[in-house]
Design a protein around this motif. Structure first.
Motif, PDB file in Angstrom:
ATOM      1  N   GLN A   3      26.142  39.249  39.086  1.00 15.91           N
ATOM      2  CA  GLN A   3      25.057  38.938  39.997  1.00 15.91           C
ATOM      3  C   GLN A   3      25.592  38.516  41.363  1.00 15.91           C
ATOM      4  OE1 GLN A   3      22.966  35.952  37.832  1.00 15.91           O
ATOM      5  NE2 GLN A   3      21.714  37.439  36.718  1.00 15.91           N
ATOM      6  N   GLY A   4      26.712  37.791  41.360  1.00 13.90           N
ATOM      7  CA  GLY A   4      27.288  37.314  42.610  1.00 13.90           C
ATOM      8  C   GLY A   4      28.277  38.286  43.220  1.00 13.90           C
ATOM      9  N   GLY A   5      28.435  39.472  42.612  1.00 10.74           N
ATOM     10  CA  GLY A   5      29.348  40.462  43.181  1.00 10.74           C
ATOM     11  C   GLY A   5      30.796  40.086  43.000  1.00 10.74           C
ATOM     12  N   GLY A   6      31.141  39.392  41.921  1.00 15.61           N
ATOM     13  CA  GLY A   6      32.494  38.898  41.710  1.00 15.61           C
ATOM     14  C   GLY A   6      33.481  39.942  41.240  1.00 15.61           C
ATOM     15  N   HIS A   7      33.376  41.148  41.732  1.00 17.39           N
ATOM     16  CA  HIS A   7      34.281  42.210  41.313  1.00 17.39           C
ATOM     17  C   HIS A   7      35.278  42.559  42.404  1.00 17.39           C
ATOM     18  CE1 HIS A   7      32.216  42.789  37.579  1.00 17.39           C
ATOM     19  NE2 HIS A   7      31.084  43.019  38.184  1.00 17.39           N
ATOM     20  N   GLY A   8      35.731  41.573  43.145  1.00 15.07           N
ATOM     21  CA  GLY A   8      36.684  41.810  44.207  1.00 15.07           C
ATOM     22  C   GLY A   8      38.058  42.176  43.682  1.00 15.07           C
ATOM     23  N   GLU A   9      38.863  42.717  44.568  1.00 11.72           N
ATOM     24  CA  GLU A   9      40.216  43.148  44.212  1.00 11.72           C
ATOM     25  C   GLU A   9      41.227  42.032  44.454  1.00 11.72           C
ATOM     26  OE1 GLU A   9      40.198  47.870  45.173  1.00 11.72           O
ATOM     27  OE2 GLU A   9      40.525  46.524  46.861  1.00 11.72           O
ATOM     28  N   ILE A  10      42.320  42.089  43.686  1.00  4.86           N
ATOM     29  CA  ILE A  10      43.468  41.226  43.931  1.00  4.86           C
ATOM     30  C   ILE A  10      44.685  42.118  44.142  1.00  4.86           C
ATOM     31  CG2 ILE A  10      42.545  39.255  42.629  1.00  4.86           C
ATOM     32  CD1 ILE A  10      44.528  40.018  40.349  1.00  4.86           C
ATOM     33  N   ASP A  11      45.630  41.627  44.913  1.00  4.52           N
ATOM     34  CA  ASP A  11      46.887  42.345  45.121  1.00  4.52           C
ATOM     35  C   ASP A  11      47.766  42.172  43.896  1.00  4.52           C
ATOM     36  OD1 ASP A  11      46.654  43.208  47.958  1.00  4.52           O
ATOM     37  OD2 ASP A  11      46.506  41.043  48.304  1.00  4.52           O
ATOM     38  N   ILE A  12      48.496  43.234  43.557  1.00  5.84           N
ATOM     39  CA  ILE A  12      49.448  43.139  42.459  1.00  5.84           C
ATOM     40  C   ILE A  12      50.835  43.515  42.965  1.00  5.84           C
ATOM     41  CG2 ILE A  12      47.818  43.325  40.558  1.00  5.84           C
ATOM     42  CD1 ILE A  12      48.300  46.278  40.399  1.00  5.84           C
ATOM     43  N   HIS A  13      51.844  43.138  42.210  1.00 10.49           N
ATOM     44  CA  HIS A  13      53.234  43.221  42.636  1.00 10.49           C
ATOM     45  C   HIS A  13      53.655  44.600  43.125  1.00 10.49           C
ATOM     46  CE1 HIS A  13      57.683  43.210  42.005  1.00 10.49           C
ATOM     47  NE2 HIS A  13      57.536  42.093  42.682  1.00 10.49           N
ATOM     48  N   SER A  14      53.165  45.658  42.496  1.00  7.62           N
ATOM     49  CA  SER A  14      53.562  47.025  42.859  1.00  7.62           C
ATOM     50  C   SER A  14      53.011  47.466  44.208  1.00  7.62           C
ATOM     51  CB  SER A  14      53.094  48.006  41.788  1.00  7.62           C
ATOM     52  OG  SER A  14      51.676  48.000  41.723  1.00  7.62           O
ATOM     53  N   GLY A  15      52.112  46.687  44.785  1.00  2.00           N
ATOM     54  CA  GLY A  15      51.502  47.050  46.055  1.00  2.00           C
ATOM     55  C   GLY A  15      50.083  47.578  45.897  1.00  2.00           C
ATOM     56  N   GLU A  16      49.695  47.804  44.666  1.00  2.00           N
ATOM     57  CA  GLU A  16      48.327  48.262  44.377  1.00  2.00           C
ATOM     58  C   GLU A  16      47.363  47.078  44.449  1.00  2.00           C
ATOM     59  OE1 GLU A  16      46.889  51.200  43.536  1.00  2.00           O
ATOM     60  OE2 GLU A  16      48.713  52.405  43.590  1.00  2.00           O
ATOM     61  N   LYS A  17      46.122  47.382  44.237  1.00  2.00           N
ATOM     62  CA  LYS A  17      45.085  46.363  44.087  1.00  2.00           C
ATOM     63  C   LYS A  17      44.349  46.676  42.790  1.00  2.00           C
ATOM     64  CE  LYS A  17      44.299  45.627  49.017  1.00  2.00           C
ATOM     65  NZ  LYS A  17      44.703  44.241  49.143  1.00  2.00           N
ATOM     66  N   ILE A  18      43.820  45.645  42.156  1.00  2.00           N
ATOM     67  CA  ILE A  18      43.072  45.835  40.920  1.00  2.00           C
ATOM     68  C   ILE A  18      41.866  44.892  40.924  1.00  2.00           C
ATOM     69  CG2 ILE A  18      44.419  44.152  39.583  1.00  2.00           C
ATOM     70  CD1 ILE A  18      44.146  46.132  37.191  1.00  2.00           C
ATOM     71  N   PRO A  20      40.088  42.692  38.530  1.00  2.00           N
ATOM     72  CA  PRO A  20      40.241  42.132  37.182  1.00  2.00           C
ATOM     73  C   PRO A  20      38.964  42.159  36.350  1.00  2.00           C
ATOM     74  CG  PRO A  20      41.271  40.698  38.786  1.00  2.00           C
ATOM     75  CD  PRO A  20      40.499  41.735  39.557  1.00  2.00           C
ATOM     76  N   LEU A  21      37.804  42.070  37.007  1.00  2.00           N
ATOM     77  CA  LEU A  21      36.548  42.055  36.261  1.00  2.00           C
ATOM     78  C   LEU A  21      35.972  43.450  36.044  1.00  2.00           C
ATOM     79  CD1 LEU A  21      34.884  38.880  37.815  1.00  2.00           C
ATOM     80  CD2 LEU A  21      36.301  39.085  35.767  1.00  2.00           C
ATOM     81  N   HIS A  80      49.785  40.904  24.093  1.00  2.00           N
ATOM     82  CA  HIS A  80      48.597  40.221  23.575  1.00  2.00           C
ATOM     83  C   HIS A  80      47.988  39.247  24.583  1.00  2.00           C
ATOM     84  CE1 HIS A  80      51.310  36.862  22.679  1.00  2.00           C
ATOM     85  NE2 HIS A  80      50.228  36.122  22.541  1.00  2.00           N
ATOM     86  N   ASP A  81      48.749  38.775  25.536  1.00  3.56           N
ATOM     87  CA  ASP A  81      48.246  37.888  26.589  1.00  3.56           C
ATOM     88  C   ASP A  81      48.317  38.553  27.964  1.00  3.56           C
ATOM     89  OD1 ASP A  81      47.539  35.692  25.015  1.00  3.56           O
ATOM     90  OD2 ASP A  81      49.498  34.739  25.206  1.00  3.56           O
ATOM     91  N   ALA A  82      48.421  39.876  28.006  1.00  4.08           N
ATOM     92  CA  ALA A  82      48.633  40.585  29.271  1.00  4.08           C
ATOM     93  C   ALA A  82      47.485  40.412  30.262  1.00  4.08           C
ATOM     94  CB  ALA A  82      48.897  42.066  29.025  1.00  4.08           C
ATOM     95  N   ALA A  83      46.282  40.154  29.790  1.00  3.17           N
ATOM     96  CA  ALA A  83      45.167  39.922  30.715  1.00  3.17           C
ATOM     97  C   ALA A  83      45.460  38.740  31.638  1.00  3.17           C
ATOM     98  CB  ALA A  83      43.867  39.695  29.941  1.00  3.17           C
ATOM     99  N   GLU A  84      46.311  37.824  31.167  1.00  6.14           N
ATOM    100  CA  GLU A  84      46.663  36.656  31.972  1.00  6.14           C
ATOM    101  C   GLU A  84      47.496  37.029  33.196  1.00  6.14           C
ATOM    102  OE1 GLU A  84      48.270  33.730  29.251  1.00  6.14           O
ATOM    103  OE2 GLU A  84      46.437  33.807  28.036  1.00  6.14           O
ATOM    104  N   ALA A  85      48.013  38.245  33.226  1.00 11.56           N
ATOM    105  CA  ALA A  85      48.706  38.728  34.427  1.00 11.56           C
ATOM    106  C   ALA A  85      47.735  38.852  35.594  1.00 11.56           C
ATOM    107  CB  ALA A  85      49.370  40.081  34.153  1.00 11.56           C
ATOM    108  N   TYR A  86      46.466  39.007  35.282  1.00  9.71           N
ATOM    109  CA  TYR A  86      45.434  39.172  36.305  1.00  9.71           C
ATOM    110  C   TYR A  86      44.441  38.016  36.351  1.00  9.71           C
ATOM    111  CZ  TYR A  86      47.373  43.800  35.618  1.00  9.71           C
ATOM    112  OH  TYR A  86      48.247  44.847  35.478  1.00  9.71           O
ATOM    113  N   LEU A  87      44.360  37.241  35.266  1.00 12.86           N
ATOM    114  CA  LEU A  87      43.410  36.123  35.204  1.00 12.86           C
ATOM    115  C   LEU A  87      44.093  34.763  35.167  1.00 12.86           C
ATOM    116  CD1 LEU A  87      40.930  37.485  32.487  1.00 12.86           C
ATOM    117  CD2 LEU A  87      40.642  37.516  34.971  1.00 12.86           C
TER     118      LEU A  87
END
Length: 176
Positions: A3-18, A20-21, A80-87
């Motif tokens: 609802q709040g549009g919380g699907h923004g991108e974050i920078d990641i180490h390789s130079g890409e953006k992702i 997370p939501l 198993h905890d890889a989501a924590e790389a982004y969260l």
């Protein structure tokens, strides 16, 4: 978040953006996950020493192997905890009180498994190994807290060289 549009991108180490939501599995790479998890500390940084999520995951992978788990189960344990790389790592008691967090984590987990071509096999074995390793780590990181119930691990925790960088051990384990 939706609802709040919380699907923004974050920078990641390789130079890409992702996003997370709203993750795109095409943008997920093991080297980014290993890099991030090597820099994310367990226990909100409150333990005796810095203990990364990457190192924890390597220990879980070794424990799965020691319990007779397949190569695919060992690979699953590594991520198993890889989501924590982004969260990031959110302590369990806090995570339970965050509405929507589990949903976001599950979406990321699915995207990560898809990106890396990992089948979610032997999930119960990975969960048991994760719980055993987590209890062991609590007893080591918080010796004064008298954590009960830490079972003896099936693998020797000292098998993972403490002098090696966490990112390196994580990537090395993924190749084996």
């Amino acid at each position: 978040a939706e609802q709040g549009g919380g699907h923004g991108e974050i920078d990641i180490h390789s130079g890409e953006k992702i996003r997370p939501l709203d993750p795109d599995s095409a943008k997920i790479e093991l080297k980014d996950i290993a890099h991030a998890l090597a820099h994310v500390g367990r226990f909100a940084g409150q333990g005796e020493d810095f203990h990364s999520v990457a190192r924890h995951s390597v220990h879980v992978s070794h424990e799965v192997e020691a319990r007779g788990g397949s190569m695919e189960a060992r690979r699953l344990a590594l991520v198993h905890d890889a989501a924590e790389a982004y969260l990031s790592d959110v302590p369990g008691p806090v995570k339970k009180s965050l509405p929507g967090y589990k949903h976001a984590e599950d979406r990321l987990d699915d995207a990560i498994l898809d990106a890396l071509g990992i089948e979610a096999t032997d999930e119960s074995l990975v969960k048991k190994a994760d719980k055993a390793v987590g209890k062991h780590e609590l007893s080591v990181q918080f010796p004064k807290a008298n954590h009960e119930g830490a079972e003896k691990l099936n693998h020797d925790p000292d098998i993972v060289d403490r002098s090696e960088r966490d990112k390196k051990i994580s990537l090395s384990r993924a190749r084996n």
